[in-house]
Design a protein around this motif. Structure first.
Motif, PDB file in Angstrom:
ATOM      1  N   LEU A  47      13.299   1.904  -4.404  1.00 31.80           N
ATOM      2  CA  LEU A  47      12.645   1.450  -3.179  1.00 31.80           C
ATOM      3  C   LEU A  47      12.460  -0.058  -3.271  1.00 31.80           C
ATOM      4  CD1 LEU A  47      11.164   2.020  -0.488  1.00 31.80           C
ATOM      5  CD2 LEU A  47       9.080   2.409  -1.832  1.00 31.80           C
ATOM      6  N   MET A  48      12.938  -0.792  -2.267  1.00 32.97           N
ATOM      7  CA  MET A  48      12.825  -2.248  -2.246  1.00 32.97           C
ATOM      8  C   MET A  48      11.977  -2.679  -1.053  1.00 32.97           C
ATOM      9  SD  MET A  48      16.857  -3.044  -2.944  1.00 32.97           S
ATOM     10  CE  MET A  48      17.378  -1.612  -1.956  1.00 32.97           C
ATOM     11  N   THR A  49      11.172  -3.719  -1.236  1.00 34.99           N
ATOM     12  CA  THR A  49      10.383  -4.240  -0.127  1.00 34.99           C
ATOM     13  C   THR A  49      10.715  -5.698   0.127  1.00 34.99           C
ATOM     14  OG1 THR A  49       8.470  -5.082  -1.392  1.00 34.99           O
ATOM     15  CG2 THR A  49       8.484  -2.727  -0.834  1.00 34.99           C
ATOM     16  N   GLY A  50      10.449  -6.119   1.361  1.00 39.12           N
ATOM     17  CA  GLY A  50      10.648  -7.512   1.730  1.00 39.12           C
ATOM     18  C   GLY A  50      10.267  -7.722   3.178  1.00 39.12           C
ATOM     19  N   ALA A  51      10.090  -8.975   3.544  1.00 38.65           N
ATOM     20  CA  ALA A  51       9.783  -9.314   4.935  1.00 38.65           C
ATOM     21  C   ALA A  51      11.080  -9.502   5.703  1.00 38.65           C
ATOM     22  CB  ALA A  51       8.946 -10.592   4.985  1.00 38.65           C
ATOM     23  N   HIS A  60       0.833  -1.200   0.000  1.00 39.07           N
ATOM     24  CA  HIS A  60       0.000   0.000   0.000  1.00 39.07           C
ATOM     25  C   HIS A  60       0.870   1.253   0.000  1.00 39.07           C
ATOM     26  CE1 HIS A  60      -4.099   1.643   1.592  1.00 39.07           C
ATOM     27  NE2 HIS A  60      -3.574   2.447   0.702  1.00 39.07           N
ATOM     28  N   LEU A  61       1.869   1.274   0.875  1.00 38.84           N
ATOM     29  CA  LEU A  61       2.750   2.439   0.949  1.00 38.84           C
ATOM     30  C   LEU A  61       3.580   2.581  -0.321  1.00 38.84           C
ATOM     31  CD1 LEU A  61       3.764   4.845   2.504  1.00 38.84           C
ATOM     32  CD2 LEU A  61       5.312   3.342   3.782  1.00 38.84           C
ATOM     33  N   VAL A  62       3.986   1.477  -0.915  1.00 43.92           N
ATOM     34  CA  VAL A  62       4.705   1.523  -2.194  1.00 43.92           C
ATOM     35  C   VAL A  62       3.870   2.238  -3.250  1.00 43.92           C
ATOM     36  CG1 VAL A  62       5.428   0.097  -4.152  1.00 43.92           C
ATOM     37  CG2 VAL A  62       6.244  -0.431  -1.867  1.00 43.92           C
ATOM     38  N   HIS A  63       2.589   1.934  -3.320  1.00 42.54           N
ATOM     39  CA  HIS A  63       1.729   2.583  -4.313  1.00 42.54           C
ATOM     40  C   HIS A  63       1.567   4.081  -4.039  1.00 42.54           C
ATOM     41  CE1 HIS A  63       0.640  -1.472  -5.647  1.00 42.54           C
ATOM     42  NE2 HIS A  63       0.176  -0.892  -6.729  1.00 42.54           N
TER      43      HIS A  63
END
Length: 223
Positions: A121-125, A56-59
């Motif tokens: 910006l990269m995302t991951g758990a 959500h924050l990425v969008h």
């Protein structure tokens, strides 16, 4: 981009239709994502548990800066030149730790975007130093990024999200329903969406008002 909200949590638009709400569980991460020009080496990792709101924050960020959003597992070498001259959000980077082709493409993307001074910006758990990329040079580049951590939603945020979801469906729960749900539900936005959908369907099917006792009856069947 995002601004700190009072604890009545008025909404801010995201994804063109949803509201991204800010509470203590996500305020620090949002603030760090907001400061894109100050990111170390033009890159940032957004990490946190499933359901904390990373996508959500990425969008929200992508809309603000005109970024492309790419699934890390789908990234290939031939995509990199076209991506490297725009801001990019690379999602679920932790999931490519055993995929050599995607890691090579991500490494190439890092290098080209750094040369172009474009934000990545990269995302991951989980913490990025625990992603254990098979390609050591890629892991070192990830480790050099800033890190913004989203915690699981707190009670204030879950209550606000539930209130909004009910409002979107034109459901008016009794005043004690949302506090009751917050105590029983999993700490994620997906759990909130599922619970509201189930209760809305039950109320419509049985033509019932949403009271705490009725919510308990419905949820005892699924929780």
């Amino acid at each position: 981009m995002a601004e700190q909200l009072n604890f009545d949590l008025p909404p801010r638009t995201a994804l063109g239709r949803d509201d991204f709400l800010i509470s203590p569980s996500n305020a620090v991460a949002v603030s760090m994502i907001d400061r894109t020009p100050a990111w170390p080496l033009h890159k940032m990792v957004l990490c946190g548990p499933s359901g904390a709101g990373k996508t959500h924050l990425v969008h929200v960020w992508a809309k603000e800066v005109g970024a492309r959003i790419v699934d890390a597992a789908a990234l290939t070498e031939d995509m990199v030149p076209a991506l490297a001259n725009t801001p990019v959000a690379l999602e679920d980077v932790d999931q490519i730790a055993q995929t050599a082709t995607a890691q090579a493409a991500a490494f190439h993307l890092h290098n080209m975007m750094f040369a172009a001074q474009m934000p990545l910006l990269m995302t991951g758990a989980g913490a990025p130093n625990l992603w254990h990329m098979g390609l050591a040079d890629l892991q070192s580049r990830i480790d050099a990024a800033g890190v913004a951590v989203l915690d699981a939603p707190d009670d204030t945020l879950l209550a606000a999200v539930l209130a909004k979801l009910f409002h979107d469906r034109q459901v008016q729960p009794a005043s004690d329903v949302i506090p009751y749900l917050v105590l029983r539900m999993d700490r994620s936005f997906e759990a909130a969406r599922q619970i509201v959908a189930v209760l809305d369907h039950a109320c419509l099917t049985e033509q019932r008002k949403l009271t705490r006792s009725y919510a308990a009856t419905v949820l005892d069947k699924i929780l």
